[in-house]
Scaffold this motif. Structure first.
Motif, short mmCIF file in Angstrom:
data_model
loop_
_atom_site.label_atom_id
_atom_site.label_comp_id
_atom_site.label_asym_id
_atom_site.label_seq_id
_atom_site.Cartn_x
_atom_site.Cartn_y
_atom_site.Cartn_z
N PHE A 68 0.83 -1.21 0.00
CA PHE A 68 0.00 0.00 0.00
C PHE A 68 0.87 1.26 0.00
O PHE A 68 0.46 2.29 -0.56
N ILE A 86 1.56 1.63 -3.61
CA ILE A 86 0.41 2.22 -4.30
C ILE A 86 0.34 3.71 -4.01
O ILE A 86 0.16 4.53 -4.92
N PHE A 109 -8.94 3.50 -3.45
CA PHE A 109 -8.80 2.75 -4.70
C PHE A 109 -9.61 1.46 -4.62
O PHE A 109 -10.00 1.02 -3.53
N ASP A 151 -10.51 -2.35 -4.50
CA ASP A 151 -9.88 -3.58 -4.01
C ASP A 151 -9.74 -4.57 -5.17
O ASP A 151 -10.70 -4.76 -5.94
N ILE A 152 -8.54 -5.19 -5.29
CA ILE A 152 -8.36 -6.15 -6.41
C ILE A 152 -9.00 -7.51 -6.13
O ILE A 152 -9.10 -8.33 -7.04
N GLY A 153 -9.41 -7.73 -4.89
CA GLY A 153 -10.10 -9.00 -4.57
C GLY A 153 -11.43 -8.69 -3.91
O GLY A 153 -11.65 -9.04 -2.75
N HIS A 210 -16.34 -2.64 -3.98
CA HIS A 210 -15.49 -2.76 -2.78
C HIS A 210 -14.26 -1.85 -2.93
O HIS A 210 -13.46 -2.01 -3.85
N LEU A 265 -11.05 0.52 -1.01
CA LEU A 265 -10.17 0.67 0.15
C LEU A 265 -9.79 2.13 0.34
O LEU A 265 -9.55 2.84 -0.65
N ASN A 278 -9.64 -4.37 9.47
CA ASN A 278 -9.04 -5.54 10.11
C ASN A 278 -7.70 -5.14 10.73
O ASN A 278 -6.88 -4.52 10.06
N VAL A 318 -4.27 -8.78 6.35
CA VAL A 318 -3.24 -9.37 5.49
C VAL A 318 -2.22 -8.30 5.10
O VAL A 318 -1.01 -8.54 5.15
N HIS A 330 -12.08 -0.89 4.52
CA HIS A 330 -12.86 -1.43 3.42
C HIS A 330 -14.22 -0.75 3.42
O HIS A 330 -14.88 -0.70 4.46
P1 AMP Z 1 -7.06 -7.14 4.79
O1 AMP Z 1 -7.42 -8.59 4.89
O2 AMP Z 1 -7.99 -6.27 5.60
O3 AMP Z 1 -5.59 -6.88 5.08
O4 AMP Z 1 -7.38 -6.75 3.30
C1 AMP Z 1 -6.42 -6.47 2.35
C2 AMP Z 1 -7.18 -6.15 1.08
O5 AMP Z 1 -6.27 -5.56 0.18
C3 AMP Z 1 -7.78 -7.37 0.40
O6 AMP Z 1 -9.17 -7.17 0.25
C4 AMP Z 1 -7.05 -7.43 -0.94
O7 AMP Z 1 -7.88 -7.86 -2.00
C5 AMP Z 1 -6.60 -6.00 -1.12
N1 AMP Z 1 -5.40 -5.81 -1.91
C6 AMP Z 1 -4.19 -6.42 -1.75
N2 AMP Z 1 -3.32 -5.98 -2.66
C7 AMP Z 1 -3.97 -5.06 -3.41
C8 AMP Z 1 -3.60 -4.24 -4.54
N3 AMP Z 1 -2.37 -4.29 -5.06
N4 AMP Z 1 -4.54 -3.41 -5.04
C9 AMP Z 1 -5.79 -3.36 -4.51
N5 AMP Z 1 -6.19 -4.10 -3.46
C10 AMP Z 1 -5.30 -4.94 -2.92
#
Ligand code: AMP
Ligand code: ZN
Length: 141
Positions: A9, A12, A31, A33-35, A41, A43, A89, A97, A104
């Motif tokens: 991040f 980014i 931006f 979220d990629i997932g 969704h 962030l 989180n 993560v 979010h």
């Molecule tokens: P967390 O579990 O709260 O740490 O969520 C991390 C979030 O970051 C997840 O929903 C991922 O999909 C998102 N994420 C991770 N890498 C990227 C990225 N390069 N661009 C956008 N979202 C990301």
């Protein structure tokens, strides 16, 4: 605190790693979220690197919260959502993560089942009050 070399991040925020931006100012970035767990969704992050919410200075949290407040409606409306959750989180036990504080915004539609499990229970007599006392003690230190 500014960028941390190995932090995605921070990459980014610095423009070194691509993202789909929806909002940016000097100190806060939002931006896609990629997932995603729902359409839209999004962030929201402070650009400066802090691992957890409780490590963020109050003014950083205030600026970030102001952006969340501005964005939440448009994010939900853009995907025709009926509501949204704001989730932060903190710590791996809580599902964090990426170790750069982030919020979010998760658009929700009735019956989408995104958070189907909400394991509510009832405290035994006195337990809530005992925990509340501990929290108040910790607040003093
Ligand atoms: P967390 O579990 O709260 O740490 O969520 C991390 C979030 O970051 C997840 O929903 C991922 O999909 C998102 N994420 C991770 N890498 C990227 C990225 N390069 N661009 C956008 N979202 C990301
Ligand atoms: Zn970072």
């Amino acid at each position: 605190m500014t960028g941390k070399a190995e932090c995605v991040f921070c990459g980014i925020a610095a423009g070194k790693i691509p993202c789909t931006r929806v909002y940016e100012d000097d100190r806060v970035l939002a931006f896609m979220d990629i997932g995603p767990i729902s359409d839209g969704h999004t962030l929201v992050i402070p650009k400066a690197h802090y691992e957890r919410l409780d490590q963020c200075p109050a003014e950083v949290l205030a600026e970030t919260a102001a952006v969340i407040g501005r964005l939440a409606g448009p994010v939900a409306e853009a995907v025709g959502a009926d509501g949204y959750n704001v989730l932060c989180n903190n710590g791996s036990a809580a599902g964090q993560v990426v170790e750069h504080v982030h919020f979010h915004i998760i658009p929700r539609k009735a019956g989408d089942g995104v958070f189907n499990r909400w394991p509510a229970f009832q405290y035994p007599q006195g337990k809530a009050e005992a925990i509340a006392e501990k929290i108040k003690e910790k607040l003093k230190s």
